[in-house]
Design a protein around this motif. Structure first.
Motif, PDB file in Angstrom:
ATOM      1  N   TYR A  29      -6.716  12.273   5.771  1.00 29.97           N
ATOM      2  CA  TYR A  29      -6.931  10.831   5.887  1.00 29.97           C
ATOM      3  C   TYR A  29      -5.767  10.211   6.644  1.00 29.97           C
ATOM      4  O   TYR A  29      -4.634  10.696   6.588  1.00 29.97           O
ATOM      5  N   ASP A  30      -6.074   9.083   7.308  1.00 30.67           N
ATOM      6  CA  ASP A  30      -5.025   8.341   7.998  1.00 30.67           C
ATOM      7  C   ASP A  30      -4.108   7.625   7.007  1.00 30.67           C
ATOM      8  O   ASP A  30      -2.945   7.376   7.309  1.00 30.67           O
ATOM      9  N   GLY A  31      -4.637   7.266   5.854  1.00 29.78           N
ATOM     10  CA  GLY A  31      -3.846   6.580   4.849  1.00 29.78           C
ATOM     11  C   GLY A  31      -4.472   6.742   3.480  1.00 29.78           C
ATOM     12  O   GLY A  31      -5.657   7.079   3.351  1.00 29.78           O
ATOM     13  N   VAL A  32      -3.666   6.511   2.456  1.00 31.57           N
ATOM     14  CA  VAL A  32      -4.127   6.653   1.075  1.00 31.57           C
ATOM     15  C   VAL A  32      -3.602   5.481   0.256  1.00 31.57           C
ATOM     16  O   VAL A  32      -2.436   5.080   0.391  1.00 31.57           O
ATOM     17  N   VAL A  33      -4.467   4.930  -0.594  1.00 32.38           N
ATOM     18  CA  VAL A  33      -4.051   3.964  -1.617  1.00 32.38           C
ATOM     19  C   VAL A  33      -4.191   4.648  -2.969  1.00 32.38           C
ATOM     20  O   VAL A  33      -5.290   5.059  -3.352  1.00 32.38           O
ATOM     21  N   LEU A  34      -3.082   4.790  -3.678  1.00 35.41           N
ATOM     22  CA  LEU A  34      -3.099   5.334  -5.032  1.00 35.41           C
ATOM     23  C   LEU A  34      -3.240   4.171  -6.002  1.00 35.41           C
ATOM     24  O   LEU A  34      -2.283   3.428  -6.242  1.00 35.41           O
ATOM     25  N   ALA A  35      -4.437   3.981  -6.542  1.00 38.12           N
ATOM     26  CA  ALA A  35      -4.717   2.894  -7.469  1.00 38.12           C
ATOM     27  C   ALA A  35      -4.937   3.473  -8.857  1.00 38.12           C
ATOM     28  O   ALA A  35      -6.016   3.352  -9.450  1.00 38.12           O
ATOM     29  N   LEU A  36      -3.911   4.106  -9.376  1.00 34.10           N
ATOM     30  CA  LEU A  36      -3.956   4.843 -10.634  1.00 34.10           C
ATOM     31  C   LEU A  36      -2.853   4.357 -11.566  1.00 34.10           C
ATOM     32  O   LEU A  36      -1.890   3.726 -11.121  1.00 34.10           O
ATOM     33  N   PRO A  37      -2.952   4.670 -12.859  1.00 32.50           N
ATOM     34  CA  PRO A  37      -1.781   4.480 -13.714  1.00 32.50           C
ATOM     35  C   PRO A  37      -0.582   5.213 -13.129  1.00 32.50           C
ATOM     36  O   PRO A  37      -0.720   6.266 -12.497  1.00 32.50           O
ATOM     37  N   ALA A  38       0.602   4.666 -13.328  1.00 36.86           N
ATOM     38  CA  ALA A  38       1.809   5.200 -12.691  1.00 36.86           C
ATOM     39  C   ALA A  38       1.992   6.679 -12.969  1.00 36.86           C
ATOM     40  O   ALA A  38       2.319   7.460 -12.062  1.00 36.86           O
TER      41      ALA A  38
ATOM     42  N   PHE B 287       0.682   1.899  -3.099  1.00 32.02           N
ATOM     43  CA  PHE B 287       0.480   1.959  -4.538  1.00 32.02           C
ATOM     44  C   PHE B 287      -0.124   0.653  -5.048  1.00 32.02           C
ATOM     45  O   PHE B 287       0.347  -0.430  -4.704  1.00 32.02           O
ATOM     46  N   ALA B 288      -1.148   0.784  -5.875  1.00 38.11           N
ATOM     47  CA  ALA B 288      -1.746  -0.363  -6.546  1.00 38.11           C
ATOM     48  C   ALA B 288      -1.967  -0.001  -8.002  1.00 38.11           C
ATOM     49  O   ALA B 288      -1.984   1.163  -8.373  1.00 38.11           O
ATOM     50  N   GLY B 289      -2.148  -1.018  -8.833  1.00 40.10           N
ATOM     51  CA  GLY B 289      -2.374  -0.775 -10.250  1.00 40.10           C
ATOM     52  C   GLY B 289      -1.533  -1.688 -11.113  1.00 40.10           C
ATOM     53  O   GLY B 289      -0.785  -2.542 -10.621  1.00 40.10           O
ATOM     54  N   SER B 290      -1.621  -1.499 -12.415  1.00 37.48           N
ATOM     55  CA  SER B 290      -0.996  -2.411 -13.369  1.00 37.48           C
ATOM     56  C   SER B 290       0.484  -2.146 -13.598  1.00 37.48           C
ATOM     57  O   SER B 290       1.118  -2.876 -14.356  1.00 37.48           O
ATOM     58  N   ALA B 291       1.052  -1.127 -12.971  1.00 37.90           N
ATOM     59  CA  ALA B 291       2.445  -0.769 -13.244  1.00 37.90           C
ATOM     60  C   ALA B 291       3.446  -1.522 -12.386  1.00 37.90           C
ATOM     61  O   ALA B 291       4.639  -1.483 -12.675  1.00 37.90           O
TER      62      ALA B 291
END
Length: 466
Positions: free
Chosen positions: A267-276, A437-441
């Motif tokens: 992939y050209d890019g990745v968004v990790l939208a997971l718990p830390a 990075f995305a998510g609640s952390a």
């Protein structure tokens, strides 16, 4: 920017779906956006279930409307007419075996004056509060106490147990002694940094500064959060890959390799939208230094027991009950949903109640550890609810149950301990190109905060894909 960009979004909660939607809006219909979700449904800790024949949220149930992110997204998706505000009923505090009015005015449970805690806090702590403005305050710009530590020292431990813990426990699933002051109350920390002479002064200044705000504080959606999740999925033009577990990430010269049980993809890019801690696990081999602080973030698990009672069942005249620390009730809070939200209050519909259990340091075991635990939780929820009703002078309600639903949140919420935001800020500053990075952390646990962080993650990624 190429319209053929390939981006992976790992995690199908509100953060991942918002990221996928923002990517689609920016990259257009020809971009390949793959959304990987290890579980069997989208939504993460947002989940709408049918209990007693009506849709109720069994995870987060509301969002702050005075923060713009959630309301703006809902409006953008054409769902503004679904937003409703709470009724005028207010929650109560359960302490000393009875119900007390919620202290007000207060800042996240920190009272403005001793008078609002009269009958709730211990007499010695009321005197401590009254004298607090005259006591020397030791504070510096690098001070980093927990909320509980600081408030107990200034106002006394009973103020924490019966005022602050009940409020923060509902937001963070943690006690005030585990939560950083800078993390949970940054405006209060900033006021102290600027030289407020006492906690009383700082709290009252902030309450006065917000006094001009009008309109409701919270909102929710008719039909539950499922309405928002479905709208995001459709607008993002993605078909989430459910039960698709990502086992690792590896950098490439111009992107990332995503490793799954079906093989590796580029992939050209990745968004990790997971718990830390899950993001750290994926990066443990390729980026161990970045992974370590993510894996180290503690988590608070919880369980929601949603209860449907027969129509017209009477409950105490509150929107819910927040339980003080050290009480005999097993539940940490009750929400009287049919009294809090008018769209759930029709006379011919079941009366909806939700009971919450568990917090950081006191997890609820699962069925593997304690067989039949869900039945125990149902029984405890109803026994506690009956006790609350008796204290309010009304009949017990456990004989009027028509349906229940138990929702377990194993991953739960990150612990916003002292220093957490600074650690996450260092992680974001050190992230490699084309990994966001995305998510609640990272910037708060609420739905608006998660939506905002997802937007910032996508903006950063798009700048690197340009």
């Amino acid at each position: 920017m190429s319209t053929r960009a390939r981006v992976a979004v790992v995690g199908g909660g509100i953060s991942g779906l918002t990221a996928a939607y923002r990517l689609r809006r920016a990259l257009g219909p020809d971009a390949r956006i793959d959304l990987f979700e290890a579980g069997g449904r989208i939504g993460g800790v947002l989940h709408t279930a049918i209990v007693g024949g009506q849709a109720v949220d069994v995870g987060a149930e509301a969002f702050i409307v005075r923060r713009p992110e959630a309301l703006e997204l809902v409006t953008e998706l054409g769902l503004a007419d679904r937003v409703v505000s709470p009724t005028p009923r207010r929650p109560a505090i359960w302490a000393g075996g009875r119900l007390h009015p919620l202290p007000s005015p207060a800042l996240m449970g920190i009272p403005a004056t001793p008078a609002v805690m009269d009958g709730l806090a211990d007499p010695a702590d009321l005197a401590r509060m009254a004298a607090e403005p005259t006591r020397p305050l030791t504070w510096s710009g690098d001070a980093d106490p927990s909320v509980g530590e600081f408030v107990a020292e200034r106002f006394g431990p009973s103020v924490v147990a019966r005022g602050v813990d009940p409020m923060l426990g509902g937001v963070y699933s943690s006690l005030a002694g585990d939560i950083g002051l800078r993390e949970a109350l940054p405006a209060l920390a900033a006021r102290l940094d600027r030289g407020a002479p006492s906690l009383s002064t700082a709290v009252n200044d902030l309450i006065a500064a917000g006094a001009a705000a009008t309109g409701p504080v919270f909102g929710t959606l008719v039909g539950g959060y499922a309405v928002l999740l479905d709208a995001l999925r459709e607008a993002a033009s993605v078909e989430p890959g459910l039960h698709r577990y990502v086992s690792g990430l590896a950098p490439e010269p111009h992107g990332w390799t995503v490793e799954t049980g079906e093989g590796a993809r580029s992939y050209d890019g990745v968004v990790l939208a997971l718990p830390a801690w899950q993001s750290g696990h994926l990066l443990r081999r390729s980026l161990p230094a970045l992974a370590a602080p993510l894996q180290a973030v503690p988590r608070a698990s919880s369980v929601v027991v949603s209860i449907a009672l027969a129509p017209r069942t009477r409950l105490p005249e509150h929107s819910g009950v927040l339980v003080a620390t050290g009480e005999s009730l097993r539940a940490k809070a009750f929400t009287f949903s049919s009294q809090k939200w008018s769209h759930l209050s029709a006379a011919d519909r079941p009366v909806s109640v939700r009971a919450s259990f568990g917090r950081f340091g006191a997890p609820v075991p699962d069925d593997c550890v304690e067989p039949g635990v869900d039945d125990r939780l149902r029984t405890e929820a109803l026994d506690d609810l009956d006790e609350v009703c008796r204290a309010a002078g009304i009949a017990p309600v456990s004989s009027k149950v028509v349906d229940t639903y138990v929702q377990r949140w194993t991953n739960g919420l990150p612990l916003y301990a002292p220093g957490h935001l600074a650690a996450m800020s260092r992680v974001l500053a050190a992230r490699p190109a084309r990994l966001a990075f995305a998510g609640s952390a990272y910037a708060g646990v609420g739905v608006p905060a998660c939506i905002g962080q997802a937007g910032r993650a996508v903006s950063a990624l798009l700048a690197e894909l340009a």
